[in-house]
Motif scaffolding. Structure first.
Motif, mmCIF file in Angstrom:
data_model
loop_
_atom_site.group_PDB
_atom_site.id
_atom_site.type_symbol
_atom_site.label_atom_id
_atom_site.label_comp_id
_atom_site.label_asym_id
_atom_site.label_seq_id
_atom_site.Cartn_x
_atom_site.Cartn_y
_atom_site.Cartn_z
ATOM 1 N N MET A 1 52.725 36.769 47.007
ATOM 2 C CA MET A 1 51.578 36.978 47.863
ATOM 3 C C MET A 1 50.968 35.660 48.316
ATOM 4 O O MET A 1 50.130 35.634 49.193
ATOM 5 C CB MET A 1 50.538 37.803 47.109
ATOM 6 N N SER A 2 51.368 34.557 47.762
ATOM 7 C CA SER A 2 50.783 33.275 48.122
ATOM 8 C C SER A 2 51.625 32.583 49.180
ATOM 9 O O SER A 2 52.175 31.523 48.960
ATOM 10 C CB SER A 2 50.646 32.399 46.883
ATOM 11 N N ASN A 3 51.750 33.220 50.360
ATOM 12 C CA ASN A 3 52.477 32.595 51.441
ATOM 13 C C ASN A 3 51.565 31.644 52.212
ATOM 14 O O ASN A 3 50.386 31.518 51.916
ATOM 15 C CB ASN A 3 53.119 33.646 52.363
ATOM 16 N N ALA A 4 52.110 30.971 53.200
ATOM 17 C CA ALA A 4 51.397 29.890 53.881
ATOM 18 C C ALA A 4 50.154 30.358 54.633
ATOM 19 O O ALA A 4 49.193 29.610 54.743
ATOM 20 C CB ALA A 4 52.345 29.192 54.849
ATOM 21 N N ASN A 5 50.147 31.585 55.151
ATOM 22 C CA ASN A 5 49.005 32.017 55.957
ATOM 23 C C ASN A 5 47.955 32.802 55.178
ATOM 24 O O ASN A 5 47.016 33.305 55.756
ATOM 25 C CB ASN A 5 49.481 32.821 57.178
ATOM 26 N N THR A 6 48.083 32.912 53.868
ATOM 27 C CA THR A 6 47.067 33.584 53.064
ATOM 28 C C THR A 6 45.906 32.631 52.854
ATOM 29 O O THR A 6 46.093 31.522 52.390
ATOM 30 C CB THR A 6 47.641 34.009 51.699
ATOM 31 N N LYS A 7 44.696 33.088 53.191
ATOM 32 C CA LYS A 7 43.521 32.244 53.053
ATOM 33 C C LYS A 7 42.735 32.650 51.817
ATOM 34 O O LYS A 7 42.294 33.774 51.693
ATOM 35 C CB LYS A 7 42.645 32.376 54.297
ATOM 36 N N ARG A 8 42.593 31.738 50.880
ATOM 37 C CA ARG A 8 41.826 31.976 49.660
ATOM 38 C C ARG A 8 40.343 31.782 49.947
ATOM 39 O O ARG A 8 39.955 30.956 50.769
ATOM 40 C CB ARG A 8 42.261 31.005 48.567
ATOM 41 N N VAL A 9 39.513 32.535 49.244
ATOM 42 C CA VAL A 9 38.074 32.476 49.430
ATOM 43 C C VAL A 9 37.427 32.319 48.064
ATOM 44 O O VAL A 9 37.897 32.881 47.081
ATOM 45 C CB VAL A 9 37.562 33.777 50.107
ATOM 46 N N LYS A 10 36.334 31.548 48.003
ATOM 47 C CA LYS A 10 35.604 31.395 46.737
ATOM 48 C C LYS A 10 34.593 32.522 46.595
ATOM 49 O O LYS A 10 33.862 32.849 47.523
ATOM 50 C CB LYS A 10 34.887 30.050 46.687
ATOM 51 N N SER A 11 34.543 33.113 45.391
ATOM 52 C CA SER A 11 33.672 34.275 45.177
ATOM 53 C C SER A 11 32.197 33.899 45.137
ATOM 54 O O SER A 11 31.338 34.738 45.349
ATOM 55 C CB SER A 11 34.058 34.991 43.884
ATOM 56 N N SER A 12 31.872 32.639 44.871
ATOM 57 C CA SER A 12 30.468 32.238 44.788
ATOM 58 C C SER A 12 29.802 32.193 46.162
ATOM 59 O O SER A 12 28.580 32.189 46.257
ATOM 60 C CB SER A 12 30.364 30.871 44.114
ATOM 61 N N GLU A 13 30.612 32.179 47.233
ATOM 62 C CA GLU A 13 30.062 32.056 48.587
ATOM 63 C C GLU A 13 29.589 33.382 49.185
ATOM 64 O O GLU A 13 28.840 33.386 50.143
ATOM 65 C CB GLU A 13 31.123 31.472 49.521
ATOM 66 N N ILE A 14 30.017 34.521 48.639
ATOM 67 C CA ILE A 14 29.767 35.801 49.288
ATOM 68 C C ILE A 14 29.264 36.861 48.313
ATOM 69 O O ILE A 14 29.451 36.753 47.111
ATOM 70 C CB ILE A 14 31.060 36.327 49.963
ATOM 71 N N GLU A 15 28.641 37.876 48.878
ATOM 72 C CA GLU A 15 28.149 39.020 48.100
ATOM 73 C C GLU A 15 29.249 40.072 48.035
ATOM 74 O O GLU A 15 29.645 40.631 49.051
ATOM 75 C CB GLU A 15 26.906 39.598 48.778
ATOM 76 N N LEU A 16 29.754 40.344 46.842
ATOM 77 C CA LEU A 16 30.876 41.258 46.669
ATOM 78 C C LEU A 16 30.444 42.587 46.061
ATOM 79 O O LEU A 16 29.589 42.621 45.183
ATOM 80 C CB LEU A 16 31.941 40.616 45.768
ATOM 81 N N LYS A 17 31.064 43.658 46.542
ATOM 82 C CA LYS A 17 30.852 44.993 45.965
ATOM 83 C C LYS A 17 32.138 45.404 45.275
ATOM 84 O O LYS A 17 33.224 45.163 45.798
ATOM 85 C CB LYS A 17 30.521 45.995 47.072
ATOM 86 N N ASP A 18 32.016 46.019 44.102
ATOM 87 C CA ASP A 18 33.235 46.392 43.374
ATOM 88 C C ASP A 18 33.435 47.899 43.370
ATOM 89 O O ASP A 18 32.486 48.669 43.396
ATOM 90 C CB ASP A 18 33.195 45.853 41.934
ATOM 91 N N LYS A 19 34.713 48.285 43.357
ATOM 92 C CA LYS A 19 35.094 49.701 43.288
ATOM 93 C C LYS A 19 36.125 49.864 42.193
ATOM 94 O O LYS A 19 37.117 49.135 42.149
ATOM 95 C CB LYS A 19 35.700 50.170 44.613
ATOM 96 N N LEU A 20 35.891 50.831 41.327
ATOM 97 C CA LEU A 20 36.829 51.124 40.253
ATOM 98 C C LEU A 20 37.935 52.012 40.815
ATOM 99 O O LEU A 20 37.679 53.100 41.307
ATOM 100 C CB LEU A 20 36.100 51.826 39.106
#
Length: 172
Positions: free
Chosen positions: A1-20
């Motif tokens: 899944m870590s190909n050249a066009n995958t953009k990683r994002v830092k979790s501290s920058e955004i408000e995340l909602k979780d779903k079980l």
């Protein structure tokens, strides 16, 4: 899944909602008897193009969910969303699971089942047609969906990658 066009994002920058997505009781058989634990799969997203998934295992449900959320925040990717849908058709494969994602017109809704629905809603897709083929194991379905989303590219990315203008992408 870590190909050249995958953009990683830092979790501290955004408000995340979780779903079980799923929680399972697992058993380890030892000399002294059975030991019970829990395995949880969680999807987190900001419903605006960022999504991640995680797996957590612990002796208690709350501990498993907390570990899964922490793991999901470490696996965030950026997905291009255009007018509430995905830019193009995509197939994702992981293990025995195969998923097919297709853009849909406005007002269609998220036509997807179980684990795929959680991922697509967390990323912020409002209109999509999706089909899950092969294994229905929630972990593999989530990971196949993430693979498909990670390979999505919008027209601007394609134009920049090819070194041409955006109108040449569509007009040859």
């Amino acid at each position: 899944m870590s190909n050249a066009n995958t953009k990683r994002v830092k979790s501290s920058e955004i408000e995340l909602k979780d779903k079980l997505v799923s929680i399972r009781r697992v058993t380890k058989v030892t000399k002294g008897g059975r030991t019970f634990g829990f395995s949880a799969i969680v999807v987190v997203g900001n419903e605006n193009g960022v999504v991640g998934h995680g797996l957590g295992k612990a002796k208690e449900v709350t501990g498993a969910i907390a570990k899964a959320i922490d793991d999901a925040k470490k696996n965030l990717i950026k997905v291009p969303i255009i007018h509430g849908t995905i830019p193009h058709e995509q197939i994702g494969k992981f293990g025995g699971s195969r998923v097919f994602l297709k853009p849909a017109s406005n007002g269609t809704g998220v036509i997807a089942g179980g684990a795929m629905r959680a991922v697509l809603e967390s990323v912020g897709v409002t209109d999509v047609l999706a089909k899950s083929k092969g294994s229905s194991n929630p972990n593999n379905v989530v990971r196949a969906t993430m693979v498909a989303l990670a390979e999505m590219r919008d027209a601007y990315t394609v134009a920049r990658h090819r070194g041409i203008t955006i109108d040449k992408v569509f007009n040859g």
